[in-house]
Every structure is written in C-alpha cells, then in structure tokens.
Design a protein around this motif. Structure first.
Motif, PDB file in Angstrom:
ATOM      1  N   PRO A  44       0.811  -1.157  -0.004  1.00  0.00           N
ATOM      2  CA  PRO A  44      -0.024   0.003   0.124  1.00  0.00           C
ATOM      3  C   PRO A  44       0.735   1.280   0.071  1.00  0.00           C
ATOM      4  O   PRO A  44       0.708   2.068  -0.862  1.00  0.00           O
ATOM      5  CB  PRO A  44      -0.735   0.015   1.289  1.00  0.00           C
ATOM      6  N   LEU A  98       1.311   3.867  -2.919  1.00  0.00           N
ATOM      7  CA  LEU A  98       1.101   5.491  -2.607  1.00  0.00           C
ATOM      8  C   LEU A  98       2.342   6.337  -3.252  1.00  0.00           C
ATOM      9  O   LEU A  98       2.378   7.218  -3.730  1.00  0.00           O
ATOM     10  CB  LEU A  98       1.036   5.832  -1.059  1.00  0.00           C
ATOM     11  N   ARG A 138       9.298   8.616   3.660  1.00  0.00           N
ATOM     12  CA  ARG A 138       9.519   8.593   5.211  1.00  0.00           C
ATOM     13  C   ARG A 138       8.134   8.428   5.864  1.00  0.00           C
ATOM     14  O   ARG A 138       8.541   7.417   6.893  1.00  0.00           O
ATOM     15  CB  ARG A 138       9.968  10.135   5.383  1.00  0.00           C
ATOM     16  N   VAL A 139       7.140   9.207   5.480  1.00  0.00           N
ATOM     17  CA  VAL A 139       6.020   8.911   6.487  1.00  0.00           C
ATOM     18  C   VAL A 139       5.212   7.595   6.544  1.00  0.00           C
ATOM     19  O   VAL A 139       5.280   6.808   7.399  1.00  0.00           O
ATOM     20  CB  VAL A 139       5.167   9.899   6.525  1.00  0.00           C
ATOM     21  N   TRP A 140       5.218   7.255   5.231  1.00  0.00           N
ATOM     22  CA  TRP A 140       4.355   5.754   4.949  1.00  0.00           C
ATOM     23  C   TRP A 140       5.239   4.863   4.638  1.00  0.00           C
ATOM     24  O   TRP A 140       5.053   3.489   4.513  1.00  0.00           O
ATOM     25  CB  TRP A 140       3.147   6.116   3.845  1.00  0.00           C
ATOM     26  N   THR A 169      14.626   5.377   6.117  1.00  0.00           N
ATOM     27  CA  THR A 169      15.544   6.503   6.877  1.00  0.00           C
ATOM     28  C   THR A 169      15.773   7.730   5.919  1.00  0.00           C
ATOM     29  O   THR A 169      15.758   7.600   4.799  1.00  0.00           O
ATOM     30  CB  THR A 169      16.705   5.801   7.477  1.00  0.00           C
ATOM     31  N   PHE A 170      16.405   8.727   6.487  1.00  0.00           N
ATOM     32  CA  PHE A 170      16.788   9.878   5.563  1.00  0.00           C
ATOM     33  C   PHE A 170      17.927   9.341   4.845  1.00  0.00           C
ATOM     34  O   PHE A 170      18.121   9.847   3.705  1.00  0.00           O
ATOM     35  CB  PHE A 170      17.082  11.034   6.307  1.00  0.00           C
ATOM     36  N   GLU A 171      18.776   8.520   5.243  1.00  0.00           N
ATOM     37  CA  GLU A 171      20.021   8.196   4.522  1.00  0.00           C
ATOM     38  C   GLU A 171      19.548   7.704   3.185  1.00  0.00           C
ATOM     39  O   GLU A 171      20.053   7.654   2.235  1.00  0.00           O
ATOM     40  CB  GLU A 171      21.081   7.316   5.400  1.00  0.00           C
ATOM     41  N   HIS A 219      16.447  15.962   4.037  1.00  0.00           N
ATOM     42  CA  HIS A 219      15.820  16.384   5.299  1.00  0.00           C
ATOM     43  C   HIS A 219      15.103  17.868   5.043  1.00  0.00           C
ATOM     44  O   HIS A 219      14.161  18.190   5.539  1.00  0.00           O
ATOM     45  CB  HIS A 219      17.003  16.348   6.401  1.00  0.00           C
ATOM     46  N   TYR A 246      11.894  17.419   3.202  1.00  0.00           N
ATOM     47  CA  TYR A 246      11.075  16.834   3.884  1.00  0.00           C
ATOM     48  C   TYR A 246      10.320  17.818   4.899  1.00  0.00           C
ATOM     49  O   TYR A 246       9.231  18.073   5.046  1.00  0.00           O
ATOM     50  CB  TYR A 246      11.893  15.727   4.913  1.00  0.00           C
ATOM     51  N   GLN A 247      11.106  18.842   5.358  1.00  0.00           N
ATOM     52  CA  GLN A 247      10.697  19.620   6.367  1.00  0.00           C
ATOM     53  C   GLN A 247       9.843  21.041   5.569  1.00  0.00           C
ATOM     54  O   GLN A 247       8.849  21.329   6.037  1.00  0.00           O
ATOM     55  CB  GLN A 247      11.850  20.553   6.960  1.00  0.00           C
ATOM     56  N   LEU A 280       6.680  19.421   4.822  1.00  0.00           N
ATOM     57  CA  LEU A 280       5.605  19.285   5.908  1.00  0.00           C
ATOM     58  C   LEU A 280       5.073  20.862   6.209  1.00  0.00           C
ATOM     59  O   LEU A 280       4.035  20.741   6.464  1.00  0.00           O
ATOM     60  CB  LEU A 280       6.556  18.800   7.061  1.00  0.00           C
ATOM     61  N   THR A 338      18.691  12.200  11.852  1.00  0.00           N
ATOM     62  CA  THR A 338      17.422  12.281  10.819  1.00  0.00           C
ATOM     63  C   THR A 338      17.080  11.050  10.539  1.00  0.00           C
ATOM     64  O   THR A 338      16.030  11.100   9.621  1.00  0.00           O
ATOM     65  CB  THR A 338      18.130  13.093   9.672  1.00  0.00           C
ATOM     66  N   ASN A 339      17.643   9.985  10.969  1.00  0.00           N
ATOM     67  CA  ASN A 339      17.090   8.548  10.445  1.00  0.00           C
ATOM     68  C   ASN A 339      16.064   8.098  11.364  1.00  0.00           C
ATOM     69  O   ASN A 339      15.215   7.638  10.950  1.00  0.00           O
ATOM     70  CB  ASN A 339      18.283   7.639  10.495  1.00  0.00           C
ATOM     71  N   SER A 374      -4.358   3.511   0.623  1.00  0.00           N
ATOM     72  CA  SER A 374      -5.361   2.647   0.286  1.00  0.00           C
ATOM     73  C   SER A 374      -4.674   1.388  -0.242  1.00  0.00           C
ATOM     74  O   SER A 374      -3.835   1.194  -0.748  1.00  0.00           O
ATOM     75  CB  SER A 374      -6.299   3.114  -1.040  1.00  0.00           C
ATOM     76  N   LEU A 433      -5.049  -4.330  -4.569  1.00  0.00           N
ATOM     77  CA  LEU A 433      -3.808  -5.055  -4.090  1.00  0.00           C
ATOM     78  C   LEU A 433      -3.729  -6.427  -3.566  1.00  0.00           C
ATOM     79  O   LEU A 433      -4.359  -6.950  -2.745  1.00  0.00           O
ATOM     80  CB  LEU A 433      -3.099  -4.368  -3.109  1.00  0.00           C
TER      81      LEU A 433
END
Lengths: 167, 159
Positions: free
Chosen positions: A18, A22, A118-120, A124-126, A140, A143-144, A147, B3-4, B24, B28
């Motif tokens: 999923p 996305l 990152r969120v879903w 990691t950022f690396e 980074h 991302y900021q 957001l 940051t990780n 969603s 799938l």
C-alpha cells in the motif's frame, strides 16, 4: 520462483505494497503496475536484497521515471493531473481521504516523494537520500519544507463537521 | 542531528496527522502477484528456444549441403562412367604409333616392366623368361652366407 520463498514475498507485499503504491502514484501514471513489477523482480532475485525496502522503492522509482519519459505515460499524466486516485483509505477526523490526497498531490514532486517515503514507507533519511539521489541535508530539507507547506494547507482547509443524526 | 529515526514524541502535529492517513490497499491482491511472478519465472528461460532454433537451422543447412554434395558426386560419377570408353582410345592415341601398335619394334629388355606388361595384356605365353631361370641347371650354386658364432666374435666360421 527460484530464490525467494512465496510466504516471504506475500508477507512483504501485504506489509509494504500500500505505501509503495502511494509512492508510485506520486508519478503520473504510476500505480499498481509498478508495484507489481517491483515485486515480480524481487521474486526473480536469487536472494533477498540486504535492504529490501529501499530496493523496492528504488525499483518503483526507476520504473516511474522510465515510464514518465514515454509519450504514452505523458498523455495519461495529463489526464490524471486534476483527479488523483484514492490514495488513502482513511484520513483523520478533520479531513477526508480524497481531500488528503488532493492536498498531498498539490505539493511539489520532490517534496512529495520524500514525505511519502519517510512517513508511509518508513525509510530513513539516508535511504531516502540514496533513493532520490541527493545529499542527506537536502533530503531532510525537502522533508521539512514539504511538511511546512502541507501544514499550512491543512490549517486553512475545510474541516469535517459532525453530522447530527436526523430526528 | 539524527535524521534517521524520529521518535513518535518528536513528531510535530502535521506528521502526527499524516501518520493517521492510511494508504489505500484496495486492489492489491497477493494472488495476482504470485501469478505474475510465476509467469515471469517461467518466461525467464529464453536461452533454450534460441539454442533449439540455432540447432535446427544448422541441421537444415547441413542437410541441404549434404544433399547438394551427393547429387554433385553422383553426377560426376555418371559423367566419368559415360566418358570412360571414349577416353581409353584417346589415351591410346596419345601414346603415339610406337606404343599403340603391338607389332611395333620396341627396344625393350625381356625382363623389363614394359615387356611384362605387354605379356599380361596380350599373351601370357610370350611372358619373358628371365635369363637366370633359363640357364638354371648350368648355374653354380650360390655361396652360403657367413655365420657369426658366439664364441668367436672376431672370426667368421666358414661353412
């Protein structure tokens, strides 16, 4: 399937498909096909990649970029630009899923893909920096910035009101 | 700056809201994936059709070549068979009148190959008799060869 166990493949698919779809949908014309192709290629590997999740995201991204170069996909992108698909099944109590998708789709692509990964995706950022091909601070920063932009749009957005049962 | 990993407590309000949005999963299906993966794995062995096609072409080329070579060989054999009677007189004429006529005086030795060949082809009764066979009774016995014995390495025993 020569290398990877079907149970492992199925578990990975249920767990990550999923969010991966996305991520694929951030590119015009991207969707189920790219996700399935990525997992089919994973099934063709002799062994699991060391970092399977970034590997899957990289395959999806490469597929999306390659498809975006074709004229056929460009036409599909123009057709879908104004109407994003159902990216989310559930949003939060202040916004519905379609509006959430529309808000996310309004961001710049370079911000969106970092936020989604990152969120879903849980990268990691690396891993995101390697995936996108930028430096760690750049990932980074994107991302900021994404957001912040999304926060502004969310704060000024219409909020769902509770419907009272009709009496 | 780490940051990780972002602990849940460090998430700002926007991040917290975004984590509530669930991508969603409609459409799938694992079964569809398994079917596609199985079909892809079965399709991956494309080397064998190529090898088979190459071998088939090779066999066809060899078959055509062999058939052509056989027909050419048969044709050549037929030409040789047809031309054989005509060639023999021609060869005889090329030899000249001295050899083509058996009565022609040829200074051949009686024990020579030419005389023997003539005797074989014309008349075995005229086979030339060697000179040493003709005078066999009058000939002296041939000297016996010397024998080397074991106890006299330096001298030869006369028989």
């Amino acid at each position: 399937m020569p290398g990877i166990d079907a149970d492992v493949l199925g578990r990975l698919y249920r767990q990550h498909a999923p969010a991966l779809r996305l991520y694929a949908r951030q590119w015009p014309g991207g969707g189920d096909d790219f996700v399935q192709e990525a997992f089919v290629r994973l099934a063709g590997q002799k062994t699991l990649p060391d970092q399977v999740l970034p590997w899957l995201y990289r395959v999806v991204r490469n597929l999306a970029l390659a498809a975006g170069r074709s004229a056929n996909r460009r036409r599909r992108r123009e057709a879908r630009a104004s109407a994003p698909e159902a990216w989310f099944s559930v949003a939060d109590d202040r916004i519905d899923a379609d509006e959430a998708a529309r808000l996310l789709a309004g961001l710049a692509l370079e911000w969106r893909e970092v936020i989604v990964a990152r969120v879903w995706g849980g990268l990691t950022f690396e891993e995101i920096a390697r995936l996108v091909g930028c430096s760690l601070p750049t990932a980074h920063r994107r991302y900021q910035a994404g957001l912040a932009e999304l926060g502004e749009r969310l704060s000024g957005q219409w909020t769902r009101t509770l419907r009272l049962p009709a009496t | 700056m780490d940051t990780n990993t972002t602990p849940p407590g460090d998430l700002n309000d926007v991040e917290r809201r975004l984590t509530e949005w669930q991508p969603s999963a409609i459409g799938l299906e694992v079964d569809r994936l398994m079917f596609a993966a199985g079909r892809a794995s079965a399709r991956s062995g494309r080397i064998w059709p190529i090898v088979s096609a190459g071998l088939a072409l090779t066999v066809m080329a060899l078959g055509i070549g062999l058939a052509h070579e056989r027909s050419a060989r048969l044709e050549l054999a037929m030409q040789l068979r047809d031309a054989a009677p005509a060639v023999a007189p021609a060869r005889g004429s090329e030899l000249g009148p001295a050899e083509s006529t058996p009565t022609s005086p040829t200074p051949a030795q009686p024990a020579s190959y030419l005389a023997a060949r003539r005797a074989l082809t014309e008349d075995l009764d005229s086979w030339p008799v060697p000179a040493h066979s003709a005078g066999l009774g009058e000939r002296e016995p041939a000297p016996r060869p010397t024998v080397l014995t074991s106890h006299s390495p330096v001298t030869l025993i006369e028989p």
